[in-house]
Design a protein around this motif. Structure first.
Motif, PDB file in Angstrom:
ATOM      1  N   MET A 117       0.836  -1.210   0.000  1.00 57.60           N
ATOM      2  CA  MET A 117       0.000   0.000   0.000  1.00 57.60           C
ATOM      3  C   MET A 117       0.872   1.262   0.000  1.00 57.60           C
ATOM      4  N   ASN A 118       1.906   1.259   0.899  1.00 58.50           N
ATOM      5  CA  ASN A 118       2.833   2.403   0.941  1.00 58.50           C
ATOM      6  C   ASN A 118       3.530   2.575  -0.401  1.00 58.50           C
ATOM      7  N   ASN A 119       3.894   1.426  -1.005  1.00 52.67           N
ATOM      8  CA  ASN A 119       4.571   1.477  -2.304  1.00 52.67           C
ATOM      9  C   ASN A 119       3.680   2.151  -3.339  1.00 52.67           C
ATOM     10  N   LEU A 120       2.398   1.783  -3.305  1.00 54.18           N
ATOM     11  CA  LEU A 120       1.455   2.340  -4.282  1.00 54.18           C
ATOM     12  C   LEU A 120       1.282   3.844  -4.065  1.00 54.18           C
ATOM     13  N   ILE A 121       1.221   4.260  -2.812  1.00 52.83           N
ATOM     14  CA  ILE A 121       1.071   5.700  -2.535  1.00 52.83           C
ATOM     15  C   ILE A 121       2.314   6.448  -3.024  1.00 52.83           C
ATOM     16  N   LYS A 122       3.496   5.853  -2.755  1.00 52.25           N
ATOM     17  CA  LYS A 122       4.737   6.485  -3.223  1.00 52.25           C
ATOM     18  C   LYS A 122       4.734   6.608  -4.746  1.00 52.25           C
ATOM     19  N   ALA A 123       4.287   5.539  -5.415  1.00 50.09           N
ATOM     20  CA  ALA A 123       4.253   5.548  -6.883  1.00 50.09           C
ATOM     21  C   ALA A 123       3.270   6.603  -7.387  1.00 50.09           C
ATOM     22  N   GLU A 124       2.120   6.703  -6.727  1.00 51.50           N
ATOM     23  CA  GLU A 124       1.120   7.699  -7.155  1.00 51.50           C
ATOM     24  C   GLU A 124       1.657   9.114  -6.951  1.00 51.50           C
ATOM     25  N   LEU A 125       2.351   9.330  -5.838  1.00 49.50           N
ATOM     26  CA  LEU A 125       2.925  10.664  -5.586  1.00 49.50           C
ATOM     27  C   LEU A 125       3.986  10.994  -6.637  1.00 49.50           C
TER      28      LEU A 125
END
Lengths: 255, 307
Positions: A1-9
């Motif tokens: 989930m954190n990875n996905l948020i980082k990718a979206e940012l």
């Protein structure tokens, strides 16, 4: 989930449309505030007038759904829908073994974050800066700041429900143009419901919707009950619309 | 661990009343290169989309690394790298930025993998060039780079040579062979270009109108396509003995119906015919047979179309 948020940012930072919207929002906001503060543009009867903050009158433009929808839907179109259509990069996220629920939440959080920056933070910060620069800093006292803080906190909560609606539209339509057009139509419909005579049931629904709250939260005084109700409406709307969005996304076949 | 990387059981996809894929059963073992052959619209991409989780089966099931069920399959997808239809890229980002976005979402630690993958795929020279200015071949390579970034165990490639020039096709083929050899990477690759798959795949699945017509190994396909003399005599056992003793060859096989497939003497049919008749055998049929891969495919597909 954190990875996905980082990718979206990461993607948001490199999204050209986002920076164009930031530039446009900053420029427009600065201009409007300047024109209002120097008295070139007279705005009367706004919520800020009532609160004795006429220097912030230009902010009222950014609190009208018909206006901020243009900003939010453009961002949704070029940040979310485009991933389903033109570039098709949503495929990579789904094929990478990420749960669709997590993909949805990450996209929603970052999209809402971006929307809050361009629709709420930039106009607000620009207003405060312009007020100070043009010599009206005295209006920024504790009482007025408490009002602005309360109103904008509640407004932001309602706004999160709105971004969830726009995100749902973006996922359904798969297309940036359709997202923008449909969200404009939807917002016009809400505006019409507000202004036109309506059956009691619809009136009850509207009065307890985020669309009514967008103006209610700027009342000079709000009782604890009203604030609680406002928070409840925001959270319920967010949860209901997000659950719909998650269901749609989970069932969606990616082309 | 399951010996199969991928197993589809009666996999079916229906749109309204039309079958895009119908009752397809394929199995992929570890280290295999499985080529899915089919015309455009045969159902290849539909199958790959379901295997990668982009679409959902109307019926049947998928077993990936021995896992079934939605959440287990999602977890299993972490071990694959895939390009389905076109490579999905951010047009306004550079090659490195595209890989960085992919690295972040997959949670791959360290940025070294980006440089290494770009070098492996021959795109390290692209610098600040945006992907929208890439040629189709460069985009294909970058798509492959995204797949390889996380060192997958299973690679799924849908028409990966689209847009590649002849040198690019050769390089890609060699790269895939090397990855398969050195890392025991299992590959599922689809194409409508038969000659391309023929040089790469170890197993073939031929799909037509949503149905799997045939699944065969490269050896079996070679055997079917190999040029041979088809001989039918009144006594197949004696015929076989004559071929061994008089023509000194064991490069033939006797089929269950008594037909002999002889892979030698294609340029000297007369010698074969004389050897057989000299031993009192009656030749009922003698012809030269064997197909090119394209002919074999056309015949197979044609026979289905005529049914």
């Amino acid at each position: 989930m954190n990875n996905l948020i980082k990718a979206e940012l990461f993607k948001l930072k490199r999204n050209k449309s986002f920076w164009v919207i930031i530039g446009a929002s900053t420029g427009l906001s600065a201009l409007l505030h300047y024109l209002v503060i120097i008295g070139w543009w007279q705005m009367h009867g706004t919520v800020f007038d009532t609160a004795g903050l006429s220097e912030l009158n230009a902010l009222s433009t950014f609190t009208v759904p018909l206006f901020f929808n243009l900003i939010v839907s453009t961002l949704a179109g070029f940040f979310i829908s485009i991933e389903f259509s033109q570039s098709g990069v949503i495929k990579n996220q789904v094929m990478s073994g990420n749960k669709r629920l997590h993909i949805f939440i990450a996209k929603y959080l970052v999209f809402s974050f971006g929307s809050i920056i361009v629709t709420i933070l930039i106009p607000l910060v620009t207003a405060l800066v312009m007020v100070i620069l043009l010599g009206h800093g005295d209006v920024l006292n504790l009482t007025n700041m408490s009002y602005v803080g309360r109103a904008y906190s509640l407004f932001t909560l309602q706004f999160l429900g709105y971004t969830a609606i726009i995100m749902l539209l973006a996922i359904i339509t798969d297309d940036s143009g359709k997202t923008i057009i449909l969200s404009i139509l939807f917002t016009i419909l809400m505006f019409a419901i507000e202004k036109l005579p309506k059956p009691t049931f619809i009136e009850l629904l509207y009065e307890n919707s985020i669309f009514n709250q967008f103006s209610t939260v700027f009342k000079l005084t709000m009782s604890t009950g009203e604030i609680t109700m406002s928070i409840l409406i925001a959270f319920l709307s967010l949860i209901i619309v997000s659950v719909c969005g998650i269901v749609v996304f989970k069932k969606k076949e990616i082309k | 661990m399951s010996e199969f990387i991928l197993k589809t059981n009666h996999l079916t996809k229906k749109y309204n009343h039309d079958f895009a894929l119908h009752d397809v059963n394929i199995t992929l073992k570890k280290g295999e290169i499985y080529g899915v052959i089919g015309q455009n619209g045969a159902g290849k991409s539909t199958m790959l989309r379901m295997v990668t989780g982009l679409a959902f089966p109307s019926d049947g099931s998928i077993e990936l690394f021995g896992k079934t069920g939605t959440s287990e399959l999602t977890e299993a997808h972490k071990r694959i790298g895939a390009i389905v239809e076109d490579p999905a890229l951010f047009p306004n980002m550079t090659a490195s930025e595209n890989l960085e976005a992919h690295r972040l979402q997959k949670g791959i630690p360290g940025k070294d993998c980006i440089k290494n993958t770009l070098e492996l795929i021959g795109l390290s020279h692209t610098g600040n060039k945006k992907v929208k200015n890439f040629s189709l071949g460069m985009k294909q390579r970058l798509g492959l780079a995204l797949c390889l970034l996380s060192n997958p165990e299973f690679l799924i490639l849908d028409e990966p040579t689209n847009g590649l020039d002849p040198m690019g096709i050769i390089e890609l083929r060699e790269l895939l062979k090397r990855l398969n050899r050195e890392k025991e990477l299992t590959i599922l690759i689809s194409s409508h270009i038969l000659s391309e798959l023929h040089q790469l795949a170890t197993t073939f699945g031929i799909i037509h109108k949503g149905k799997l017509l045939e699944e065969l190994t490269a050896n079996e396909l070679d055997q079917k396509c190999r040029q041979h003399l088809r001989i039918k005599v009144d006594n197949p056992n004696l015929g076989a003995t004559v071929l061994e003793d008089n023509l000194s060859t064991t490069d033939f096989e006797v089929l269950s119906d008594g037909t002999i497939k002889l892979y030698r003497y294609l340029d000297n049919v007369r010698k074969v015919s004389m050897a057989l008749t000299n031993h009192g055998l009656v030749i009922e049929h003698l012809s030269e047979n064997g197909d090119s891969l394209e002919n074999y495919f056309s015949k197979l597909v044609g026979s289905v179309d005529h049914e």
